[in-house]
Scaffold this active site. Structure first.
Site, PDB file in Angstrom:
ATOM      1  CB  CYS A 323       4.655   5.134  -6.206  1.00  0.00           C
ATOM      2  SG  CYS A 323       6.264   5.066  -6.966  1.00  0.00           S
ATOM      3  CG  ASP A 324      -0.467   3.898  -1.574  1.00  0.00           C
ATOM      4  OD1 ASP A 324      -0.538   5.030  -1.057  1.00  0.00           O
ATOM      5  OD2 ASP A 324      -1.378   3.065  -1.519  1.00  0.00           O
TER       6      ASP A 324
END
Ligand code: PLP
Length: 386
Positions: A323-324
């Protein structure tokens, strides 16, 4: 030389079905091939595999069997090799700035061959290990390498003699010099320059009564097959010719990392998402920057991708599963259109890839299977292509 291990599309599919993805497939025979190639091209040079490039225990074990020595940089690497029963004489602790626990671990394991590049490090070595044999790391400027290590390590050649004299005055066994011309060199110039500089330091030292006996030419040998424009044969031949000319009576060491393991591993990863965002095609894979593709960040490595599909190329962004927003493997990548569940094969990802992978965001590291162990269990038509 068969210079790169590469699975066929069929083999990748069978392995993905059997073991899941992401999956790393390691060919120990390719490791052996790469090791033997350097042996043959640089006869008489003692090879110390730089464990940091890929510390896989099976890979290290194969190199042990082949007679390799090892280059380590930390207490953890020393303990791993010691636990495998590797004799301390086969290990050089080649980090010029060692941690305190690294030094005491080396002492406990009997690893006595160390490198240094400063007076402060000499003092630390003498205190813990006065019986050490030391190699002075010299700086070789080389802007052509992919990763230039000389910004971080190495004494300027004009300061080398003073440090050698100081090491001798402190009672250490002053064994020789070492350098690292930087990683993924595709020409011999930096090595030839480094050999000339080393020769003059050997001569200066001899005039002052220090008879250096070892020259360690480091790593940096390029992963073959990635760039067709260089000739590893002529590169190693030029280095060997110059070694014969300048250092006929010196014990020569080298510390290859990426050359040994780079072409021996394939990653199989799968498309898990496909979206168009602001007119740009995005594909999400089940492996990313925090995993095997970490070399894109740390090693500036340009990964190859095979899709086993034909069709017109489109421009896409390829992202990893975390999720980066940093987790983008390729921007502006030309690829055929992909669908969810399509497999992607990434050859030549054996160096500085799994070694620097993390479990960030809860994604497990891709497991490794050994090709030679599992090939028997597969239909024989699924042999790896070369
Ligand atoms: C990283 C490293 C190596 C290996 O470098 P490659 O480019 O992978 O061959 C060798 N010696 C030292 C001291 C290193 O730090």
């Amino acid at each position: 030389m068969k210079n790169s291990f590469k699975l066929t599309g069929e083999a990748a599919e069978t392995l993905a079905e059997t073991y899941g993805t992401p999956l790393l497939v390691l060919s120990l025979d390719q490791v052996e091939e790469n090791y033997k190639f350097l042996r043959k091209q640089l006869p008489g040079v003692k090879l110390f595999y730089a464990v940091k490039a890929n510390p896989d225990p099976n890979l290290v074990k194969r190199l042990v069997e082949l007679g390799s020595c090892f280059d380590v940089a930390s207490d953890g690497e020393i303990i791993d090799l010691k636990d495998m029963g590797i004799a301390p004489e086969r290990i050089v602790y080649a980090n010029p700035v060692k941690t305190s626990i690294g030094l005491t671990t080396a002492k406990g394991a009997g690893v006595k061959q160390l490198t240094f590049d400063s007076e402060g490090e000499l003092n630390r070595i003498v205190k813990i290990m006065p019986e050490a044999s030391v190699l002075l790391r010299i700086r070789i400027d080389n802007k052509d390498s992919l990763v230039d290590l000389n910004k971080k390590f190495g004494v300027a050649p004009e300061e080398a003699l003073d440090l050698l004299l100081s090491a001798k005055a402190k009672g250490l066994d002053v064994a020789g010099l070492c350098f690292h011309v930087g990683s993924q060199n595709t020409c011999s110039d930096a090595y030839l320059k480094a050999l000339a500089i080393s020769r003059s330091i050997f001569d200066e030292a001899a005039q002052r009564g220090i008879m250096l006996r070892i020259l360690d030419i480091g790593g940096g040998f390029p992963i073959p097959s990635v760039d067709d424009n260089f000739d590893i044969f002529s590169m190693t031949r030029q280095i060997q010719t110059e070694l014969n000319r300048l250092f006929p009576d010196t014990e020569i060491w080298a510390e290859p990392g990426r050359f040994i393991c780079g072409t021996a591993v394939n990653l199989i990863t799968k498309v898990i998402g496909a979206q168009v965002r602001s007119g740009q095609q995005w594909y999400f894979l089940d492996e990313g920057i925090y995993g095997t593709f970490s070399g894109a960040l740390f090693d500036h490595w340009k990964y190859e991708m095979e899709t086993f599909k034909d069709g017109p190329e489109i421009n896409a962004t390829i992202a990893g599963p975390s999720c980066d927003s940093l987790d983008v493997v390729f921007q502006n990548h030309n690829t055929v259109a992909l669908d969810i569940d399509d497999l992607i094969l990434v050859p030549n990802c054996g160096a500085y890839s799994s070694a620097s992978a993390t479990t960030f965001n809860g994604f497990a590291k891709a497991p490794t299977v050994i090709w030679e162990d599992i090939v028997e269990t597969l239909p024989c038509k699924l042999m790896a292509a070369s």
